[in-house]
Motif scaffolding. Structure first.
Motif, PDB file in Angstrom:
ATOM      1  N   ASP A 195       0.010  22.694  21.747  1.00  0.00           N
ATOM      2  CA  ASP A 195       1.405  22.986  21.417  1.00  0.00           C
ATOM      3  C   ASP A 195       1.451  24.383  20.802  1.00  0.00           C
ATOM      4  O   ASP A 195       0.924  24.615  19.718  1.00  0.00           O
ATOM      5  CB  ASP A 195       1.932  21.941  20.432  1.00  0.00           C
ATOM      6  N   ILE A 250       3.105  19.862  28.114  1.00  0.00           N
ATOM      7  CA  ILE A 250       4.219  19.849  27.166  1.00  0.00           C
ATOM      8  C   ILE A 250       5.333  20.782  27.617  1.00  0.00           C
ATOM      9  O   ILE A 250       5.076  21.858  28.167  1.00  0.00           O
ATOM     10  CB  ILE A 250       3.735  20.232  25.745  1.00  0.00           C
ATOM     11  N   PRO A 252       7.632  22.869  25.712  1.00  0.00           N
ATOM     12  CA  PRO A 252       7.756  23.298  24.314  1.00  0.00           C
ATOM     13  C   PRO A 252       9.202  23.523  23.867  1.00  0.00           C
ATOM     14  O   PRO A 252       9.469  23.546  22.671  1.00  0.00           O
ATOM     15  CB  PRO A 252       6.960  24.609  24.279  1.00  0.00           C
ATOM     16  N   ASN A 255      10.313  19.834  23.278  1.00  0.00           N
ATOM     17  CA  ASN A 255       9.314  19.069  22.534  1.00  0.00           C
ATOM     18  C   ASN A 255       9.073  17.707  23.190  1.00  0.00           C
ATOM     19  O   ASN A 255       9.116  16.662  22.551  1.00  0.00           O
ATOM     20  CB  ASN A 255       9.732  18.891  21.074  1.00  0.00           C
TER      21      ASN A 255
END
Length: 439
Positions: A195, A250, A252, A255
């Protein structure tokens, strides 16, 4: 004919124009597939057994002269513009090619970053040992590559500057246990996703625990955020179930985690903060069907990457030998491949042999995959690609793809090139006639 009386200037101009148009065509076309590195013999024998590859093994060199041995995970480093490859050897065998390779995607130069013999040992470069390294993810700030060392049931950390390998998390015991660093336990983890936006952390697809784990940085606290039992059920946290999750990436911006739920043949989503698990696409049964949500069918999805600009998820499928696209609404469509083989080309004309890992160059919009049973690294121009993928693709390949029915941007671009050439010839022909009238 006009060609007979074209002067050097006209001929040179035509060559430059067509060359420019051809280059622009390839650069602007999504779905162009090339071979970046790797050569040798393809896999022979049964799938998952008979892993023999007589002329390969791991060998550093350039482009197709380099050799991989069943490459698995892959991670792109935007700073150095290289791809790191987990060269895992054949799972279930004792062949000792377990190492991490470094591929300069521009030059095709392949070197070994770390690893040598199969085993478990921390150290620098070749003194370190892995056992079937799988998925990887790059921490850009610390220049650390986190590796799912699957058969060792550990997460290893590699300093890509020095080549030093350390054990970051995992006791080596095949169990589901939260805790700090090596107090925690995994069971055959196969994918990692760092992340870069919300928190300093990474996520792990803990495959044989059927769970998704979160690992905080820099302290290494491991927690289970979803799953933990085999099944196919949406829900919250450990109330949801997975079946052999083999890929994680992911988004980002929102989220959100995307999970390649391998044996459920589905793409799952997890809200990282809410821990709510939903199914984005896939019916739960193997197949090769495009469509919306649970009407679509996958066949062992693995590596994934999310393009935040175009809002699409790229998914590589082991048994469908292809890369598919999934949008935010859950619509699934084919992108490249779909047939077993070994061939560069455009769109569905390209062929793969059990591809596994996938990574994404966000700046250039280029996808890189590990074509595992072909022992190669392939490049693919994604949607909005700013350049062609490394490697060469000939006009014969493109013409074959068009003949096979590939349409869209490629067909329009190629039509424009041919039209431009015809106009140029007509102009030259007109000039020739005026010239002939004067003699």
């Amino acid at each position: 004919m006009a060609w007979d009386r074209m002067g050097f200037t006209e001929f040179a101009a035509l060559f430059l124009i067509l060359n420019y148009q051809w280059t622009s065509f390839v650069m602007a076309t999504a779905g162009v597939v090339t071979t970046v590195a790797g050569g040798g013999d393809i896999h022979t024998g049964k799938t998952n057994t008979d892993c023999t590859e007589t002329r390969s093994g791991s060998q550093d060199s350039v482009g197709k002269l380099a050799r991989f041995h069943y490459p698995w995970g892959i991670a792109f480093d935007p700073l150095e513009r290289v791809a790191y490859v987990a060269d895992c050897g054949c799972p279930g065998t004792k062949r000792t090619d377990d190492r991490i390779r470094k591929v300069d995607v521009k030059t095709g130069i392949v070197t070994t970053l770390a690893g040598s013999l199969q085993g478990y040992q921390d150290g620098v470069g070749e003194k370190a040992m892995f056992h079937h390294p799988a998925g990887m993810s790059m921490h850009r700030k610390t220049r650390t590559l986190f590796v799912a060392d699957s058969a060792n049931s550990r997460i290893r950390a590699i300093n890509v500057v020095t080549g030093e390998v350390t054990t970051f998390a995992g006791s080596g015991k095949e169990e589901l246990k939260d805790g700090l660093k090596t107090i925690a336990s995994f069971f055959n983890p196969q994918a990692v996703a760092v992340d870069h936006v919300y928190k300093d952390r990474f996520f792990v697809a803990d495959t044989d625990n059927h769970a998704i784990r979160e690992v905080s940085l820099p302290d290494g606290e491991v927690t289970t955020i979803a799953g933990g039992e085999k099944g196919f059920k949406d829900g919250k946290g450990t109330g949801a179930t997975f079946y052999h999750p083999a890929g994680v990436t992911i988004d980002p911006i929102r989220n959100i985690l995307f999970i390649a739920d391998h044996y459920n043949h589905a793409i799952r989503m997890i809200g990282v903060e809410s821990k709510i698990v939903t199914t984005l696409a896939g019916s739960g049964k193997p197949g090769f069907v495009n469509g919306m949500g649970n009407q679509a069918m996958f066949n062992y999805p693995e590596g994934m990457a999310y393009d935040t600009e175009n809002k699409v998820l790229y998914v590589v499928e082991f048994d469908n030998n292809c890369v598919r696209i999934v949008d935010d609404e859950g619509e699934v469509r084919s992108f490249v491949g779909g047939r077993e083989g070994k061939s560069d080309g455009l769109g569905e004309e390209a062929k793969f042999f059990h591809p596994t890992g996938l990574t994404f160059d966000e700046k250039e919009k280029i996808i890189y995959i590990t074509d595992q049973y072909n022992h190669q690294i392939r490049g693919i121009s994604g949607i909005g690609a700013k350049t062609s993928p490394p490697g060469k693709i000939t006009i014969e390949k493109i013409m074959t793809s068009v003949k096979e029915g590939y349409t869209g941007t490629a067909m329009m671009s190629l039509t424009f090139i041919l039209f431009f050439a015809m106009v140029f010839v007509c102009i030259c022909r007109g000039r020739t006639r005026r010239f002939m009238g004067k003699i």
